[in-house]
Write an enzyme that holds these catalytic residues in place. Structure first.
Site, mmCIF file in Angstrom:
data_model
loop_
_atom_site.group_PDB
_atom_site.id
_atom_site.type_symbol
_atom_site.label_atom_id
_atom_site.label_comp_id
_atom_site.label_asym_id
_atom_site.label_seq_id
_atom_site.Cartn_x
_atom_site.Cartn_y
_atom_site.Cartn_z
ATOM 1 N N LYS A 65 -10.902 17.196 -34.317
ATOM 2 C CA LYS A 65 -9.662 17.965 -34.161
ATOM 3 C C LYS A 65 -9.917 19.431 -33.822
ATOM 4 O O LYS A 65 -9.113 20.080 -33.181
ATOM 5 C CB LYS A 65 -8.813 17.875 -35.438
ATOM 6 C CG LYS A 65 -8.153 16.518 -35.611
ATOM 7 C CD LYS A 65 -7.231 16.500 -36.806
ATOM 8 C CE LYS A 65 -6.615 15.119 -36.940
ATOM 9 N NZ LYS A 65 -5.617 15.023 -38.005
ATOM 10 N N GLY A 125 -8.458 20.420 -51.533
ATOM 11 C CA GLY A 125 -9.217 20.129 -50.322
ATOM 12 C C GLY A 125 -9.107 21.270 -49.325
ATOM 13 O O GLY A 125 -8.198 22.111 -49.420
ATOM 14 N N ARG A 150 -13.869 21.877 -53.598
ATOM 15 C CA ARG A 150 -15.176 21.787 -54.266
ATOM 16 C C ARG A 150 -16.148 22.819 -53.692
ATOM 17 O O ARG A 150 -16.805 23.547 -54.439
ATOM 18 C CB ARG A 150 -15.718 20.347 -54.099
ATOM 19 C CG ARG A 150 -17.110 20.140 -54.632
ATOM 20 C CD ARG A 150 -17.562 18.733 -54.382
ATOM 21 N NE ARG A 150 -17.567 18.394 -52.932
ATOM 22 C CZ ARG A 150 -17.996 17.247 -52.456
ATOM 23 N NH1 ARG A 150 -18.419 16.298 -53.263
ATOM 24 N NH2 ARG A 150 -17.993 17.007 -51.151
HETATM 25 P P1 ATR Z 1 -13.862 17.468 -42.995
HETATM 26 O O1 ATR Z 1 -14.411 18.298 -44.125
HETATM 27 O O2 ATR Z 1 -14.892 16.974 -42.032
HETATM 28 O O3 ATR Z 1 -12.659 18.065 -42.326
HETATM 29 P P2 ATR Z 1 -12.103 15.824 -44.417
HETATM 30 O O4 ATR Z 1 -12.135 14.353 -44.693
HETATM 31 O O5 ATR Z 1 -10.946 16.372 -43.699
HETATM 32 O O6 ATR Z 1 -13.418 16.130 -43.671
HETATM 33 O O7 ATR Z 1 -12.275 16.657 -45.774
HETATM 34 C C1 ATR Z 1 -12.809 16.121 -46.889
HETATM 35 C C2 ATR Z 1 -12.307 16.913 -48.071
HETATM 36 O O8 ATR Z 1 -12.520 16.149 -49.259
HETATM 37 C C3 ATR Z 1 -13.052 18.225 -48.275
HETATM 38 O O9 ATR Z 1 -12.163 19.187 -48.797
HETATM 39 C C4 ATR Z 1 -14.115 17.817 -49.308
HETATM 40 O O10 ATR Z 1 -14.609 18.867 -50.088
HETATM 41 P P3 ATR Z 1 -15.950 19.669 -49.656
HETATM 42 O O11 ATR Z 1 -15.501 20.674 -48.644
HETATM 43 O O12 ATR Z 1 -16.452 20.267 -50.911
HETATM 44 O O13 ATR Z 1 -16.880 18.642 -49.080
HETATM 45 C C5 ATR Z 1 -13.330 16.890 -50.184
HETATM 46 N N1 ATR Z 1 -14.180 15.986 -50.947
HETATM 47 C C6 ATR Z 1 -14.853 14.906 -50.484
HETATM 48 N N2 ATR Z 1 -15.536 14.314 -51.487
HETATM 49 C C7 ATR Z 1 -15.279 15.040 -52.627
HETATM 50 C C8 ATR Z 1 -15.683 14.932 -53.993
HETATM 51 N N3 ATR Z 1 -16.496 13.965 -54.415
HETATM 52 N N4 ATR Z 1 -15.225 15.866 -54.878
HETATM 53 C C9 ATR Z 1 -14.408 16.854 -54.469
HETATM 54 N N5 ATR Z 1 -13.981 17.007 -53.179
HETATM 55 C C10 ATR Z 1 -14.407 16.099 -52.268
#
Ligand code: ATR
Length: 263
Positions: A65, A125, A150
């Site tokens: 995106k 997020g 996170r």
């Molecule tokens: P992208 O980061 O590529 O845009 P996304 O699916 O849109 O992908 O975002 C994933 C979100 O889920 C992120 O905010 C991620 O947090 P991080 O930036 O710390 O990675 C969050 N996320 C995924 N797994 C997680 C977990 N186990 N605990 C807390 N947050 C999580």
């Protein structure tokens, strides 16, 4: 026959082809909508296909995106502000990137008759869809927007775009009226978000961007605490609705049958 595509990586589980092809058939349009798994280095040629009219429109999903932006001739104001494109089309020989996730979220909230005016919004997020949710929440006149992620660096990046938002440490809970899960936690049935929500009171809106599974643990917990719950299905349907309208100039129908189609 016109050709439309959704691109992403992974793309197997995308329901966009099912929904768009259903509306294409319903409206007797001579077109087909397909899905394509891509690598980033293939984006350039695909945009050329739009320019050459081999492809009439593209939906973009994770993780492209943002990375598709430099390849386009023009961005809508919404795409520019959120640095996020989910719908591509050709206008006056120029490739245009637009973002219908914003309208998708706004219309989903309208549909459930919830008013964001003067409400405090707490977003979990900082990934791809979060700028669109912030933009829509601001448009709907929310009073405050909190973001917690996170990885704090990613939350900082979102704050660079929207400097009015407040960042919250991961694990902390501010006073809020609406809480939105925009993390990928919940995609697996057993995923849990470790937040202490016992003190928040009742009658809040819990919104999960995830719609498969239909009810994440986040929403299950909310229900138990006596809150209003909604998953991301309507947002998905309405972002597709806006893309369809943009490409075909027709407002497709949204009814129980459309909603059931995605079960
Ligand atoms: P992208 O980061 O590529 O845009 P996304 O699916 O849109 O992908 O975002 C994933 C979100 O889920 C992120 O905010 C991620 O947090 P991080 O930036 O710390 O990675 C969050 N996320 C995924 N797994 C997680 C977990 N186990 N605990 C807390 N947050 C999580």
């Amino acid at each position: 026959m016109k050709k439309y595509l959704v691109i992403g990586n992974p793309i197997t589980h995308s329901l966009s082809p099912k929904l768009h092809n259903y509306w294409i058939k319903q409206n007797n349009i001579d077109a087909i909508y397909d899905k394509k798994k891509l690598n980033e280095d293939e984006l350039y040629n695909l945009i050329l296909d739009v320019k050459d009219r081999n492809i009439s429109g593209i939906n973009v999903t994770v993780p492209f995106k943002n990375s598709v932006i430099p390849l386009l001739d023009e961005l809508s104001d919404e795409s520019n502000k959120t640095q996020s494109v989910n719908t591509i089309y050709l206008k006056d020989k120029r490739t245009i990137g637009h973002n219908t996730d914003i309208e998708g979220f706004e219309n989903a909230i309208k549909k459930i008759n919830f008013d964001f005016k003067n409400k405090k919004i707490f977003i979990l997020g900082a990934g791809g869809v979060v700028p669109s949710i912030i933009y829509a929440s601001m448009k709907m006149n929310s009073s405050e927007i909190f973001v917690s992620n996170r990885t704090s660096e990613k939350a900082e990046k979102v704050k660079n775009i929207f400097n009015n938002i407040k960042l919250v440490n991961w694990g902390d809970v501010p006073d809020f009226d609406v809480i939105i899960n925009a993390t990928s936690l919940g995609l697996n049935q057993e995923d849990k978000i470790n937040l202490d929500l016992t003190q928040i009171g009742k009658n809040k809106l819990f919104y999960d961007v995830i719609y498969n599974p239909t009810e994440t643990n986040f929403l299950k917990k909310a229900k138990k605490l006596g809150n209003k719950c909604e998953n991301g299905k309507l947002m998905f349907i309405y972002q597709a609705f806006s893309a369809f309208k943009l490409w075909h100039g027709i407002e497709p129908s949204i009814n129980n049958e459309t909603i059931r189609l995605l079960d």
